[in-house]
Motif scaffolding. Sequence first.
Motif, PDB file in Angstrom:
ATOM      1  N   ALA A   1       0.830  -1.207   0.000  1.00  0.00           N
ATOM      2  CA  ALA A   1       0.000   0.000   0.000  1.00  0.00           C
ATOM      3  C   ALA A   1       0.861   1.252   0.000  1.00  0.00           C
ATOM      4  CB  ALA A   1      -0.927  -0.011   1.214  1.00  0.00           C
ATOM      5  N   GLU A   2       1.946   1.229   0.764  1.00  0.00           N
ATOM      6  CA  GLU A   2       2.844   2.389   0.807  1.00  0.00           C
ATOM      7  C   GLU A   2       3.493   2.619  -0.554  1.00  0.00           C
ATOM      8  OE1 GLU A   2       5.430   1.252   3.939  1.00  0.00           O
ATOM      9  OE2 GLU A   2       4.173   2.089   5.538  1.00  0.00           O
ATOM     10  N   ASP A   3       3.941   1.540  -1.182  1.00  0.00           N
ATOM     11  CA  ASP A   3       4.579   1.680  -2.498  1.00  0.00           C
ATOM     12  C   ASP A   3       3.583   2.181  -3.538  1.00  0.00           C
ATOM     13  OD1 ASP A   3       6.873   0.734  -1.344  1.00  0.00           O
ATOM     14  OD2 ASP A   3       6.644  -1.322  -2.089  1.00  0.00           O
TER      15      ASP A   3
ATOM     16  N   ASP B   1      -6.732   9.868  -6.206  1.00  0.00           N
ATOM     17  CA  ASP B   1      -6.531  10.333  -4.835  1.00  0.00           C
ATOM     18  C   ASP B   1      -5.900   9.210  -3.999  1.00  0.00           C
ATOM     19  OD1 ASP B   1      -6.560  11.473  -2.386  1.00  0.00           O
ATOM     20  OD2 ASP B   1      -8.741  11.725  -2.239  1.00  0.00           O
ATOM     21  N   PRO B   2      -4.711   9.450  -3.442  1.00  0.00           N
ATOM     22  CA  PRO B   2      -4.052   8.403  -2.650  1.00  0.00           C
ATOM     23  C   PRO B   2      -4.552   8.334  -1.209  1.00  0.00           C
ATOM     24  CG  PRO B   2      -2.651  10.331  -2.751  1.00  0.00           C
ATOM     25  CD  PRO B   2      -3.868  10.658  -3.584  1.00  0.00           C
ATOM     26  N   SER B   3      -5.559   9.138  -0.864  1.00  0.00           N
ATOM     27  CA  SER B   3      -5.978   9.204   0.546  1.00  0.00           C
ATOM     28  C   SER B   3      -6.493   7.857   1.056  1.00  0.00           C
ATOM     29  CB  SER B   3      -7.052  10.277   0.727  1.00  0.00           C
ATOM     30  OG  SER B   3      -8.193   9.985  -0.078  1.00  0.00           O
ATOM     31  N   ASP B   4      -7.174   7.094   0.171  1.00  0.00           N
ATOM     32  CA  ASP B   4      -7.675   5.789   0.607  1.00  0.00           C
ATOM     33  C   ASP B   4      -6.531   4.858   0.984  1.00  0.00           C
ATOM     34  OD1 ASP B   4     -10.269   6.584   0.268  1.00  0.00           O
ATOM     35  OD2 ASP B   4     -10.490   5.679  -1.720  1.00  0.00           O
ATOM     36  N   LEU B   5      -5.461   4.898   0.183  1.00  0.00           N
ATOM     37  CA  LEU B   5      -4.307   4.052   0.489  1.00  0.00           C
ATOM     38  C   LEU B   5      -3.611   4.514   1.764  1.00  0.00           C
ATOM     39  CD1 LEU B   5      -2.766   3.493  -3.059  1.00  0.00           C
ATOM     40  CD2 LEU B   5      -3.918   1.808  -1.619  1.00  0.00           C
ATOM     41  N   VAL B   6      -3.559   5.816   1.961  1.00  0.00           N
ATOM     42  CA  VAL B   6      -2.953   6.341   3.187  1.00  0.00           C
ATOM     43  C   VAL B   6      -3.761   5.891   4.399  1.00  0.00           C
ATOM     44  CG1 VAL B   6      -2.408   8.435   4.476  1.00  0.00           C
ATOM     45  CG2 VAL B   6      -1.927   8.315   2.021  1.00  0.00           C
ATOM     46  N   GLU B   7      -5.081   5.943   4.268  1.00  0.00           N
ATOM     47  CA  GLU B   7      -5.948   5.500   5.364  1.00  0.00           C
ATOM     48  C   GLU B   7      -5.784   4.001   5.617  1.00  0.00           C
ATOM     49  OE1 GLU B   7     -10.706   5.402   6.558  1.00  0.00           O
ATOM     50  OE2 GLU B   7     -10.017   6.503   4.786  1.00  0.00           O
ATOM     51  N   LEU B   8      -5.680   3.222   4.531  1.00  0.00           N
ATOM     52  CA  LEU B   8      -5.483   1.781   4.678  1.00  0.00           C
ATOM     53  C   LEU B   8      -4.162   1.484   5.385  1.00  0.00           C
ATOM     54  CD1 LEU B   8      -6.154  -1.186   4.123  1.00  0.00           C
ATOM     55  CD2 LEU B   8      -5.129  -0.912   1.845  1.00  0.00           C
TER      56      LEU B   8
ATOM     57  N   ALA C   1      -2.636   3.378   7.507  1.00  0.00           N
ATOM     58  CA  ALA C   1      -2.784   3.731   8.920  1.00  0.00           C
ATOM     59  C   ALA C   1      -3.525   2.638   9.683  1.00  0.00           C
ATOM     60  CB  ALA C   1      -3.524   5.063   9.047  1.00  0.00           C
ATOM     61  N   VAL C   2      -4.567   2.081   9.058  1.00  0.00           N
ATOM     62  CA  VAL C   2      -5.323   0.997   9.701  1.00  0.00           C
ATOM     63  C   VAL C   2      -4.429  -0.225   9.911  1.00  0.00           C
ATOM     64  CG1 VAL C   2      -7.211  -0.640   9.397  1.00  0.00           C
ATOM     65  CG2 VAL C   2      -7.561   1.773   8.856  1.00  0.00           C
ATOM     66  N   LEU C   3      -3.645  -0.552   8.882  1.00  0.00           N
ATOM     67  CA  LEU C   3      -2.745  -1.703   8.996  1.00  0.00           C
ATOM     68  C   LEU C   3      -1.694  -1.476  10.076  1.00  0.00           C
ATOM     69  CD1 LEU C   3      -2.224  -2.607   5.217  1.00  0.00           C
ATOM     70  CD2 LEU C   3      -3.477  -3.933   6.928  1.00  0.00           C
ATOM     71  N   ASN C   4      -1.177  -0.255  10.152  1.00  0.00           N
ATOM     72  CA  ASN C   4      -0.189   0.056  11.193  1.00  0.00           C
ATOM     73  C   ASN C   4      -0.777  -0.147  12.584  1.00  0.00           C
ATOM     74  OD1 ASN C   4       1.991   0.702   9.555  1.00  0.00           O
ATOM     75  ND2 ASN C   4       1.390   2.845   9.353  1.00  0.00           N
ATOM     76  N   ASP C   5      -2.000   0.328  12.761  1.00  0.00           N
ATOM     77  CA  ASP C   5      -2.650   0.193  14.070  1.00  0.00           C
ATOM     78  C   ASP C   5      -2.879  -1.279  14.416  1.00  0.00           C
ATOM     79  OD1 ASP C   5      -4.209   1.363  16.398  1.00  0.00           O
ATOM     80  OD2 ASP C   5      -5.790   0.202  15.419  1.00  0.00           O
ATOM     81  N   TYR C   6      -3.326  -2.047  13.429  1.00  0.00           N
ATOM     82  CA  TYR C   6      -3.603  -3.465  13.680  1.00  0.00           C
ATOM     83  C   TYR C   6      -2.316  -4.228  13.964  1.00  0.00           C
ATOM     84  CZ  TYR C   6      -5.969  -7.964  13.189  1.00  0.00           C
ATOM     85  OH  TYR C   6      -6.491  -9.212  13.415  1.00  0.00           O
ATOM     86  N   LEU C   7      -1.254  -3.890  13.231  1.00  0.00           N
ATOM     87  CA  LEU C   7       0.026  -4.561  13.459  1.00  0.00           C
ATOM     88  C   LEU C   7       0.569  -4.261  14.852  1.00  0.00           C
ATOM     89  CD1 LEU C   7       1.760  -4.127   9.987  1.00  0.00           C
ATOM     90  CD2 LEU C   7       1.259  -6.291  11.125  1.00  0.00           C
ATOM     91  N   GLU C   8       0.387  -3.037  15.309  1.00  0.00           N
ATOM     92  CA  GLU C   8       0.842  -2.695  16.659  1.00  0.00           C
ATOM     93  C   GLU C   8       0.131  -3.548  17.705  1.00  0.00           C
ATOM     94  OE1 GLU C   8       0.498   1.434  17.444  1.00  0.00           O
ATOM     95  OE2 GLU C   8       1.969   2.037  15.928  1.00  0.00           O
ATOM     96  N   ARG C   9      -1.166  -3.758  17.501  1.00  0.00           N
ATOM     97  CA  ARG C   9      -1.916  -4.581  18.456  1.00  0.00           C
ATOM     98  C   ARG C   9      -1.501  -6.049  18.371  1.00  0.00           C
ATOM     99  NH1 ARG C   9      -7.497  -4.278  17.133  1.00  0.00           N
ATOM    100  NH2 ARG C   9      -7.160  -2.928  15.352  1.00  0.00           N
ATOM    101  N   LEU C  10      -1.191  -6.501  17.167  1.00  0.00           N
ATOM    102  CA  LEU C  10      -0.731  -7.886  17.021  1.00  0.00           C
ATOM    103  C   LEU C  10       0.649  -8.083  17.636  1.00  0.00           C
ATOM    104  CD1 LEU C  10      -1.821  -8.817  13.376  1.00  0.00           C
ATOM    105  CD2 LEU C  10      -2.714  -9.764  15.498  1.00  0.00           C
ATOM    106  N   TYR C  11       1.486  -7.048  17.559  1.00  0.00           N
ATOM    107  CA  TYR C  11       2.841  -7.157  18.085  1.00  0.00           C
ATOM    108  C   TYR C  11       2.887  -7.109  19.614  1.00  0.00           C
ATOM    109  CZ  TYR C  11       5.652  -6.898  13.817  1.00  0.00           C
ATOM    110  OH  TYR C  11       6.268  -7.182  12.627  1.00  0.00           O
TER     111      TYR C  11
END
Length: 252
Positions: free
Chosen positions: A51-53, A63-70, A72-82
């Motif tokens: 998504a970042e690439d 508009d890249p905003s949807d990918l930016v939002e995605l 951010a969601v993945l980052n948040d979920y990964l933090e909780r998984l970690y």
Amino acid sequence: MRREEDLNERRVCIDRLRKAIEELRELQAKVHQCAERSRLVDALADARRAAEDLSQSLPVGLDPSDLVELTAVLNDYLERLYAPFQRTEGSLKIFLGNLRQLLNDLPLEPPQLRELRSEVERLEVWKRTQHFPAPAMWEMERDLPILGRKLQAMLEVLLAPSSDTVAGPQKRRQKPPVDPHIVDLKRLVREFYEDITRQGRRGDIHEQICMRLANHDRPPNVKWRSLSWPHALVRHSKAVRTWISKAIHQAR
């Protein structure tokens, strides 16, 4: 007097070693859960990178905003998984620190204790936990059962009667020693069973357990010991299912 002090110190070491073995079993269960999560973590991390690439190379007008939002969601979920990973790594460091002190307090005799300690110190998880980077979850899952078997072997050495602790001209007949490999294997089968039932998965539980065991150690003295667990289930279905069922219900 000195002999009595030595016996008391030996009893204390036995109690501490038993406690360490129990703590290690609990830690192994946590490590196994984290190892199960690691595959999801890897997949989500790949999705985040994609998504970042992609957000950097969108065609003009999109508009890249949807990918930016995605992302951010993945980052948040990964933090909780970690989060459990970090707690488990911390618990492992504390456990191994306490275990080092325990091993330092063990008697130097008989020689088997020194040999077992040397084998423990060669384990990758033992060497790397005190340094950066910490061992991966799959390395912990691989080495902790081995560590458990070594500690169990140490306990059996300490429990074995020595020439100066056995009264009378004859030693008492001892029960056959419990094979630590079998103990660990049955524990792993029960963990898989509990995980499968907790997740509410349907289908053949024996088959699912065999798939998870893969090439893990097989019981000695069985006809199918040279086969992987999935292949053994196909060729010796009744025997494998019986062994797994007994392992599941043995401590229930």
